[in-house]
Motif scaffolding. Structure first.
Motif, PDB file in Angstrom:
ATOM      1  N   ARG A 168      30.986   7.174  35.198  1.00  0.00           N
ATOM      2  CA  ARG A 168      32.039   6.401  34.350  1.00  0.00           C
ATOM      3  C   ARG A 168      32.269   5.087  34.675  1.00  0.00           C
ATOM      4  N   SER A 169      31.991   4.714  36.310  1.00  0.00           N
ATOM      5  CA  SER A 169      32.283   3.454  36.719  1.00  0.00           C
ATOM      6  C   SER A 169      30.902   2.776  37.177  1.00  0.00           C
ATOM      7  N   ALA A 170      29.631   3.271  36.613  1.00  0.00           N
ATOM      8  CA  ALA A 170      28.404   2.584  37.206  1.00  0.00           C
ATOM      9  C   ALA A 170      28.315   1.296  36.525  1.00  0.00           C
ATOM     10  N   VAL A 171      27.778   0.339  36.691  1.00  0.00           N
ATOM     11  CA  VAL A 171      27.821  -0.837  36.192  1.00  0.00           C
ATOM     12  C   VAL A 171      26.575  -0.886  35.207  1.00  0.00           C
ATOM     13  N   GLU A 172      25.710  -0.080  35.447  1.00  0.00           N
ATOM     14  CA  GLU A 172      24.420  -0.010  34.542  1.00  0.00           C
ATOM     15  C   GLU A 172      24.790   0.768  33.186  1.00  0.00           C
ATOM     16  N   LEU A 173      25.961   1.429  33.270  1.00  0.00           N
ATOM     17  CA  LEU A 173      26.139   2.273  31.978  1.00  0.00           C
ATOM     18  C   LEU A 173      27.433   1.710  31.227  1.00  0.00           C
ATOM     19  N   GLU A 174      27.038   1.864  29.979  1.00  0.00           N
ATOM     20  CA  GLU A 174      28.120   1.776  28.863  1.00  0.00           C
ATOM     21  C   GLU A 174      29.011   2.972  28.819  1.00  0.00           C
ATOM     22  N   LEU A 175      28.457   3.992  28.987  1.00  0.00           N
ATOM     23  CA  LEU A 175      28.976   5.409  28.583  1.00  0.00           C
ATOM     24  C   LEU A 175      28.252   6.360  29.882  1.00  0.00           C
ATOM     25  N   GLY A 176      29.452   7.019  30.605  1.00  0.00           N
ATOM     26  CA  GLY A 176      29.185   7.652  31.603  1.00  0.00           C
ATOM     27  C   GLY A 176      29.135   9.094  30.842  1.00  0.00           C
ATOM     28  N   ALA A 177      29.315  10.085  32.013  1.00  0.00           N
ATOM     29  CA  ALA A 177      29.478  11.480  31.329  1.00  0.00           C
ATOM     30  C   ALA A 177      30.919  11.991  30.963  1.00  0.00           C
ATOM     31  N   SER A 178      31.115  12.918  30.017  1.00  0.00           N
ATOM     32  CA  SER A 178      32.397  13.262  29.687  1.00  0.00           C
ATOM     33  C   SER A 178      32.748  14.500  30.298  1.00  0.00           C
ATOM     34  N   PRO A 179      34.275  14.844  30.307  1.00  0.00           N
ATOM     35  CA  PRO A 179      34.785  16.054  30.911  1.00  0.00           C
ATOM     36  C   PRO A 179      33.733  17.342  30.329  1.00  0.00           C
ATOM     37  N   MET A 184      23.057  15.840  32.290  1.00  0.00           N
ATOM     38  CA  MET A 184      23.906  14.668  32.261  1.00  0.00           C
ATOM     39  C   MET A 184      23.295  13.412  31.495  1.00  0.00           C
ATOM     40  N   ALA A 185      21.865  13.289  31.976  1.00  0.00           N
ATOM     41  CA  ALA A 185      21.216  12.024  31.672  1.00  0.00           C
ATOM     42  C   ALA A 185      21.041  11.649  30.050  1.00  0.00           C
ATOM     43  N   HIS A 186      20.978  12.748  29.359  1.00  0.00           N
ATOM     44  CA  HIS A 186      21.057  12.357  27.804  1.00  0.00           C
ATOM     45  C   HIS A 186      22.369  11.923  27.368  1.00  0.00           C
ATOM     46  N   ARG A 187      23.681  12.015  28.085  1.00  0.00           N
ATOM     47  CA  ARG A 187      24.687  11.880  27.507  1.00  0.00           C
ATOM     48  C   ARG A 187      24.983  10.150  28.012  1.00  0.00           C
ATOM     49  N   PHE A 188      24.177   9.580  28.754  1.00  0.00           N
ATOM     50  CA  PHE A 188      24.555   7.933  29.347  1.00  0.00           C
ATOM     51  C   PHE A 188      24.055   7.066  28.126  1.00  0.00           C
ATOM     52  N   ILE A 189      24.639   6.043  28.186  1.00  0.00           N
ATOM     53  CA  ILE A 189      24.111   5.003  27.340  1.00  0.00           C
ATOM     54  C   ILE A 189      24.049   3.807  28.325  1.00  0.00           C
ATOM     55  N   VAL A 190      22.707   3.242  28.611  1.00  0.00           N
ATOM     56  CA  VAL A 190      22.457   2.354  29.658  1.00  0.00           C
ATOM     57  C   VAL A 190      22.791   0.974  28.917  1.00  0.00           C
ATOM     58  N   ASN A 191      23.500   0.070  29.474  1.00  0.00           N
ATOM     59  CA  ASN A 191      23.545  -1.345  28.971  1.00  0.00           C
ATOM     60  C   ASN A 191      22.403  -2.092  28.896  1.00  0.00           C
ATOM     61  N   ASP A 192      22.684  -3.147  28.042  1.00  0.00           N
ATOM     62  CA  ASP A 192      21.412  -4.038  27.681  1.00  0.00           C
ATOM     63  C   ASP A 192      20.679  -4.529  28.918  1.00  0.00           C
ATOM     64  N   GLY A 193      21.594  -5.061  29.861  1.00  0.00           N
ATOM     65  CA  GLY A 193      20.985  -5.939  31.117  1.00  0.00           C
ATOM     66  C   GLY A 193      20.285  -4.815  31.992  1.00  0.00           C
ATOM     67  N   ALA A 194      20.878  -3.687  32.054  1.00  0.00           N
ATOM     68  CA  ALA A 194      20.118  -2.796  32.804  1.00  0.00           C
ATOM     69  C   ALA A 194      18.705  -2.398  32.168  1.00  0.00           C
ATOM     70  N   ALA A 195      18.757  -2.123  30.975  1.00  0.00           N
ATOM     71  CA  ALA A 195      17.668  -1.420  30.066  1.00  0.00           C
ATOM     72  C   ALA A 195      16.505  -2.750  30.079  1.00  0.00           C
ATOM     73  N   VAL A 196      16.930  -4.036  30.074  1.00  0.00           N
ATOM     74  CA  VAL A 196      15.874  -5.236  30.090  1.00  0.00           C
ATOM     75  C   VAL A 196      15.288  -4.993  31.616  1.00  0.00           C
ATOM     76  N   SER A 197      16.070  -4.668  32.725  1.00  0.00           N
ATOM     77  CA  SER A 197      15.392  -4.743  34.029  1.00  0.00           C
ATOM     78  C   SER A 197      14.497  -3.407  34.112  1.00  0.00           C
ATOM     79  N   VAL A 256      15.750  -0.367  33.983  1.00  0.00           N
ATOM     80  CA  VAL A 256      16.540   0.743  34.371  1.00  0.00           C
ATOM     81  C   VAL A 256      16.788   1.830  33.315  1.00  0.00           C
ATOM     82  N   CYS A 257      16.664   3.147  33.846  1.00  0.00           N
ATOM     83  CA  CYS A 257      16.968   4.255  32.851  1.00  0.00           C
ATOM     84  C   CYS A 257      18.070   5.029  33.331  1.00  0.00           C
ATOM     85  N   ALA A 258      18.364   5.976  32.465  1.00  0.00           N
ATOM     86  CA  ALA A 258      19.799   6.851  32.728  1.00  0.00           C
ATOM     87  C   ALA A 258      19.364   7.923  34.117  1.00  0.00           C
ATOM     88  N   ALA A 259      18.366   8.269  34.078  1.00  0.00           N
ATOM     89  CA  ALA A 259      17.709   9.274  35.071  1.00  0.00           C
ATOM     90  C   ALA A 259      17.773   8.551  36.415  1.00  0.00           C
TER      91      ALA A 259
END
Length: 345
Positions: free
Chosen positions: A258-269, A304-317, A319-322
């Motif tokens: 939930r606090s990862a800089v690469e993710l817009e959306l982390g894992a839910s409860p 968990m990986a399918h629940r993440f949303i990777v932000n644009d900056g990480a995706a351009v580099s 980086v994937c959810a896995a």
């Protein structure tokens, strides 16, 4: 139910592995589960690890999303699982013109009775195959939300309970394919696991061509259990012991997403809950009454990986959810109180 004599014969011929280790579940339940997986593996060749993962998700009371290219056996796998489980099986072929009422059901006019009556949709079954779920627009996809979480559907203001057990297995084409719609985040979060079948190895593909075609048809498989027996197995799987230190570890990993800089959306409860249940079911499939750290490691990405949303900056580099999840699992240490076997020192 499979007679004891037949269970013993299939164990002697190698179709059924030997009895489990100490601290295992009762022999009959362990044998039945392994027999079910053996029969599915006889149809979908070379995918025993995938089959074990699907059974673990279903034992945990979850739903499964199978995402892969056409022709690798996604539908075949679901049909085979439905056959060995017994109960009622229905298939929904999703298309671009399908409406929510085609899935849930709705009121139709009965000319003989002169009134509107409720016509059940194809969700009213124990095992439901949602084939090519991303071929239909989000409005129809969302018709499954209540069924997946609440095990019920609402029509004309009336809530109708679904049969128990209820298991939804959906297949999905890669989003790069024409005519596909991405699943809403709320729906992705309701799938306990997202799995990929993958191409068979060269040896398994040759074996598939050598085997008589009728041996690869799921409808020739015989049921192993009845739905009531599967419900008992689900209860047993959810009673597998989880050390409190492993619960803390799981919460720390999920918190880090939930606090990862690469993710817009982390894992839910809900993801945390599903991860623990999946680990319990994985231990149950292995014949253990307790969870070990490897059970959490194995199930982390599918849950968990399918629940993440990777932000644009990480995706351009690239980086994937896995990748993000792998980094977090490496960074968060396994509690020192846990040793091999999942017990305190």
């Amino acid at each position: 139910m499979i007679p004891k004599q037949q269970l013993a014969e299939e164990q002697q011929t190698g179709a059924l592995p030997a009895a489990a280790e100490q601290d295992s579940w009762p022999e009959a339940a362990n044998q039945l589960l392994k027999l079910m997986m053996a029969r599915v593996n006889s149809v979908l060749l070379g995918k025993s690890e995938l089959v074990a993962q699907v059974f673990a998700a279903l034992l945990a009371g979850g739903h499964v999303l199978l995402e892969d290219v056409p022709g690798v056996g996604k539908t075949l796998l679901v049909r085979a699982i439905a056959r060995v489980m017994g109960g009622e099986f229905r298939r929904i072929q999703f298309t671009s013109d399908m409406l929510p009422a085609d899935v849930v059901g709705g009121l139709v006019w009965d000319g003989k009775r002169g009134e509107l009556v409720f016509r059940q949709g194809p969700l009213m079954a124990n095992v439901v195959l949602a084939d090519e779920i991303n071929r239909t627009p989000p409005r129809t996809q969302s018709a499954l939300l209540e069924a997946m979480e609440e095990r019920s559907v609402t029509a004309d203001g009336e809530t109708i309970r679904l049969p128990q057990p209820f298991m939804l297995l959906a297949t999905q084409n890669p989003l790069r394919d024409d005519g596909t719609y991405p699943l809403p985040e709320a729906q992705l979060d309701r799938f306990m696991m997202r799995l990929s079948v993958g191409y068979p190895s060269e040896e398994d593909e040759i074996r598939m061509l050598e085997i008589a075609p009728q041996r690869l048809i799921p409808e020739f498989l015989r049921p192993v259990i009845i739905p009531e027996e599967w419900l008992r197995m689900q209860r047993d799987a959810q009673s597998v012991h989880v050390h409190s230190a492993l619960l803390t570890y799981a919460v720390q990993v999920v918190g880090a997403t939930r606090s990862a800089v690469e993710l817009e959306l982390g894992a839910s409860p809900r993801a945390t809950r599903d991860w623990i249940r999946a680990a319990q079911a994985t231990a149950y499939v292995a014949g253990r009454r307790f969870v070990v750290p490897d059970d959490l490691k194995i199930t982390a990405e599918p849950v968990m990986a399918h629940r993440f949303i990777v932000n644009d900056g990480a995706a351009v580099s690239g980086v994937c959810a896995a990748d993000v999840l792998s980094r977090i699992l490496t960074a968060v240490p396994i509690p020192s109180a846990i040793t091999e076997g999942g017990r305190r020192r």
